[in-house]
Design a protein around this motif. Structure first.
Motif, PDB file in Angstrom:
ATOM      1  N   UNK A 159     -23.900  69.960 -13.854  1.00  0.00           N
ATOM      2  CA  UNK A 159     -24.318  68.711 -13.228  1.00  0.00           C
ATOM      3  C   UNK A 159     -25.771  68.386 -13.535  1.00  0.00           C
ATOM      4  N   UNK A 160     -26.621  69.421 -13.489  1.00  0.00           N
ATOM      5  CA  UNK A 160     -28.038  69.234 -13.809  1.00  0.00           C
ATOM      6  C   UNK A 160     -28.215  68.782 -15.253  1.00  0.00           C
ATOM      7  N   UNK A 161     -27.441  69.420 -16.164  1.00  0.00           N
ATOM      8  CA  UNK A 161     -27.515  69.050 -17.584  1.00  0.00           C
ATOM      9  C   UNK A 161     -27.172  67.586 -17.776  1.00  0.00           C
ATOM     10  N   UNK A 162     -26.098  67.165 -17.106  1.00  0.00           N
ATOM     11  CA  UNK A 162     -25.657  65.783 -17.258  1.00  0.00           C
ATOM     12  C   UNK A 162     -26.696  64.817 -16.685  1.00  0.00           C
ATOM     13  N   UNK A 163     -27.268  65.194 -15.539  1.00  0.00           N
ATOM     14  CA  UNK A 163     -28.221  64.289 -14.902  1.00  0.00           C
ATOM     15  C   UNK A 163     -29.521  64.198 -15.676  1.00  0.00           C
ATOM     16  N   UNK A 164     -29.994  65.358 -16.190  1.00  0.00           N
ATOM     17  CA  UNK A 164     -31.290  65.361 -16.873  1.00  0.00           C
ATOM     18  C   UNK A 164     -31.155  65.098 -18.373  1.00  0.00           C
TER      19      UNK A 164
END
Lengths: 631, 155
Positions: A159-164
């Motif tokens: 999720x962090x990868x997708x958001x950032x």
């Protein structure tokens, strides 16, 4: 161990298609800059990636130097940077990292690897979002993932990868876990994205600053706090979405110890215990047992007689005396430097590395803040002061961690004036052991009193501000043996390169003066001061002369004189007070000049040397008048 | 510190005490001492005894020294709601939420970079020799002057 790194490099690059291709670096970066908040394990990751040792420190801001190495199994250069909390620099050592990040921006073959404490995502994101603003290709590494898991913090890496829009990897750098994932992700580094809108009065000016616009300096800090607040708002939102709250049950013992070490009551016995341990290990074991072994055993027992025998085959008197005479390079220079100084240095730096890596030093800053307030400093000055007990020159360099110019100057002055370095401290302790306890107290009171008085006065005379005291307390940790040993070895090496040549030069100067019959001249010239004011034998002039080069050398020389029974207890204390207040060594003067300019260095020398003799004279008068410490 | 309710039995003398040794619930302040002929009992001493097994406990309502020692060994103090204006007024052990920061600009820039910003919950661990506070996973030591500039939200 219940540790699981989400996936390998390939699976994680989901959602990167949306990133503009222009932001991507070359497939294989040539330069990797590690950056992150203090105490997140940056240096540990650096060591794991390069297989090379660098200084790992627990005190925020100790990693003043930038370390470089090569990626193991690759050719890319890896650069470790001092820890920082915001990209826009507020202090001299934050500027180092700032320049590095800017250089990455202009270099297509370079990437930033941001190292974060997996337990403290929110603070890490403050930096990530600044990197997003600056559009620097980045890989985010959530280190100490095991500790986060132990606390029950769940991190949604995908999720962090997708958001950032950047690769996010979990590691445990100290155990080498997750490193392949980081290396594999390097080629996929992108500029992080920030979808959340930035207020109009913050976003554009911040970008201009990040891109190198010179701001009107008086408005910068005020603007920075608004910028940080805006970013923290975003960081909070992202953290809430992708990380769960942890409980604080993990590492209960370390937490409790960390609390006790700053406790208003229990903190003091702990502080005393630490000081007592330091005294026992450095003062008794190092300066006593080891020095005896080295000096009486090795040098007087074997090396010196061997050298004398060896050189006795030489027909030339001059050369023989140069090496093994009264002022011989081997019999005096090497045996002072290696037999007396080295054991003390090694034991002290071992203790210092242990304290540093355990996380105790910032807690010492909390305990000592009030005392330093009197001297116009704050608790943070305790790091240079304690390090000064090892080597004042090295400590002068670390005054950079102090936030204002005035504090740096004050700390340098107090270091040069009153903090005895370990080489000298060892000799002083050995000398004071033969005088009555009251005489030793006079020495301590005189030196501490002069430091407090000069600090108090200088704090009022020097212009500028004292910064408010804010220090981050990292968790207490068990120091790693390898780290402590390698750090001690590096510092001892530095010290030997620095000190041993000066010991040899000092001996050589004495030898020359002696040969040219100038020593008698020096003794006669110095007599009014040395005998008249201090009441010491005229031969002590030679020691003080060498004290201009290194005061521990002088102390060692005086030690030699006292062991021959040449000094009574008042003379010993007077000599010790005077030599303690001398500037530590010529290298210290050079270091002050390098940091603050020659005028400052010259002014300090002009203040300190006369003061040292004056205080020495006063102590003599005081002791003779009161009879205190006469034995 | 006045807002801190004491944990444990001693503050409420009228309530019962459970003997840690034999487990008897009893009402302290009975006639046991005088009945046993203890000479100090006339003036009243600062200990109390279990009537069944005779186990001695300090009576903290009478002994300042016993209270002090208890404070030294106290674990996490209880969570307290408060109406303090700034962090400097918060008792040790309590929580607050930051409303705004005041102080020299470069200090504020540093504090915000360390994660201290409006809306954040702060836990005061101790006030002496300097303040020690927890902000999320970050522990900070700071002087009273700095704490006085951290204005708290009124709940």
């Amino acid at each position: 161990m219940g540790f699981n790194i989400g996936s390998d490099g390939s699976a994680a690059v989901a959602g990167l298609g949306a990133v503009p291709a222009g932001a991507a670096p070359d497939a294989h970066p040539r330069r990797i800059v590690l950056l992150g908040n203090p105490n997140v394990g940056k240096s540990a990751l650096f060591n794991a990636l390069t297989g090379l040792r660098a200084t790992v420190s627990n005190y925020p801001g100790t990693t003043v130097e930038v370390y470089r190495g090569r990626l193991s199994g690759g050719s890319a250069e890896v650069i470790d940077s001092p820890g920082l909390n915001s990209l826009l620099p507020l202090s001299e050592d934050e500027r180092v990292t700032w320049e590095l990040v800017r250089s990455v921006r202009g270099d297509a073959g370079a990437v930033v690897v941001q190292v974060a404490d997996a337990k403290n995502l929110r603070r890490a994101l403050l930096l990530t979002l600044q990197l997003a603003h600056l559009e620097v290709p980045t890989v985010l590494v959530l280190n100490m993932h095991d500790e986060a898991q132990a606390r029950g913090i769940k991190l949604d890496l995908a999720g962090l990868e997708a958001a950032l829009g950047i690769p996010v990897r979990a590691t445990v750098a100290t155990r080498g876990l997750g490193l392949e994932g980081v290396i594999a992700a390097l080629a996929a580094a992108r500029a992080p994205r920030n979808h959340l809108p930035m207020p109009e009065d913050v976003g554009p000016p911040a970008l201009a600053l990040l891109c190198g616009a010179e701001p009107p300096p008086q408005h910068l800090p005020a603007f920075l706090s608004r910028y940080h607040e805006a970013l923290l708002g975003h960081a909070d939102a992202i953290t809430r979405r992708f990380a769960t709250d942890g409980n604080s049950t993990g590492k209960a013992f370390s937490r409790r110890l960390g609390r006790l070490a700053v406790h208003p009551v229990w903190g003091w016995p702990i502080l005393l215990a630490v000081l007592y341990g330091l005294y026992e290990f450095v003062g008794v074991f190092g300066a006593g047992t080891l020095v005896d072994l080295m000096e009486d055993g090795l040098f007087h027992g074997y090396l010196n007689p061997w050298a004398v025998t060896l050189f006795s085959y030489l027909p030339v008197d001059l050369v023989r005396d140069l090496f093994v005479g009264e002022y011989g390079l081997i019999t005096m220079g090497l045996s002072y430097g290696l037999a007396i100084v080295l054991p003390i240095i090694v034991t002290f730096f071992t203790c210092f590395a242990l304290l540093e890596d355990s996380g105790y030093l910032p807690r010492l800053a909390v305990m000592s803040d009030r005392a330093f307030r009197v001297m116009g400093l704050n608790g943070k000055a305790v790091l240079p002061m304690v390090l000064g007990l090892g080597c004042d020159t090295m400590a002068t360099l670390t005054t950079r961690i102090l936030p204002t110019r005035k504090e740096r100057l004050l700390a340098m002055l107090l270091l040069a004036l009153g903090v005895p370095c370990s080489a000298q401290l060892g000799v002083i302790l050995a000398m004071l052991a033969v005088v009555p306890a009251s005489a030793a107290m006079v020495w301590f009171a005189a030196v501490a009193g002069v430091m407090l008085a000069v600090g108090w006065l200088a704090a009022r005379v020097l212009p500028g501000e004292r910064a408010a005291f804010v220090v981050e307390l990292p968790p207490m940790r068990l120091p790693g043996l390898q780290n402590v040993l390698s750090k001690t070895a590096a510092r001892v090496e530095w010290y030997l390169k620095e000190a041993l040549p000066l010991f040899l030069v000092g001996t050589f100067v004495l030898f020359l003066l002696d040969r040219l019959r100038l020593l008698d001249v020096v003794i006669r010239v110095g007599e009014p001061v040395v005998t008249g004011i201090l009441g010491l034998p005229a031969e002590a002039s030679a020691a003080f002369l060498i004290g201009f080069l290194r005061r521990d050398f002088a102390a060692t020389r005086l030690f030699d004189m006292s062991r021959g029974g040449g000094l009574d207890s008042v003379q010993i204390v007077v000599a010790m007070v005077t030599i303690t207040l001398f500037i530590p060594c010529i290298a210290n003067v050079f270091m002050i000049a390098k940091e603050r300019g020659w005028r400052t260095a010259a002014a300090m020398a002009a203040f300190i040397f006369p003061l040292a003799f004056a205080i020495g004279g006063l102590v003599r008068v005081f002791m003779r008048a009161t009879g205190l410490g006469v034995g | 510190m006045a807002t801190l309710p004491e944990t444990g039995p001693p503050a409420a003398v009228a309530a019962h005490v459970t003997c840690p040794l034999c487990g008897l619930d009893y009402q302290p302040g009975g006639e046991t001492c005088r009945e046993h002929g203890c000479p100090i009992a006339i003036g009243g001493c600062a200990t109390q005894h279990c009537p069944r097994c005779g186990y001695t406990m300090p009576d903290e309502s009478r002994s300042g020294a016993a209270r002090l020692i208890r404070r030294l060994f106290r674990r996490q103090p209880p969570v307290v709601t408060h109406t303090a204006g700034s962090l400097a007024e918060l008792p040790a052990g309590s929580f607050g939420v930051v409303e705004r920061l005041q102080g020299p600009p470069d200090l504020l820039a540093r504090l915000t970079a360390q994660g201290l910003a409006p809306g954040v919950a702060v836990h005061v661990l101790q006030r002496l020799p300097t303040f020690v506070i927890e902000v999320g996973e970050t522990t900070l030591g700071l002087e009273r002057d700095v704490a006085a500039g951290i204005v708290l939200r009124q709940s």
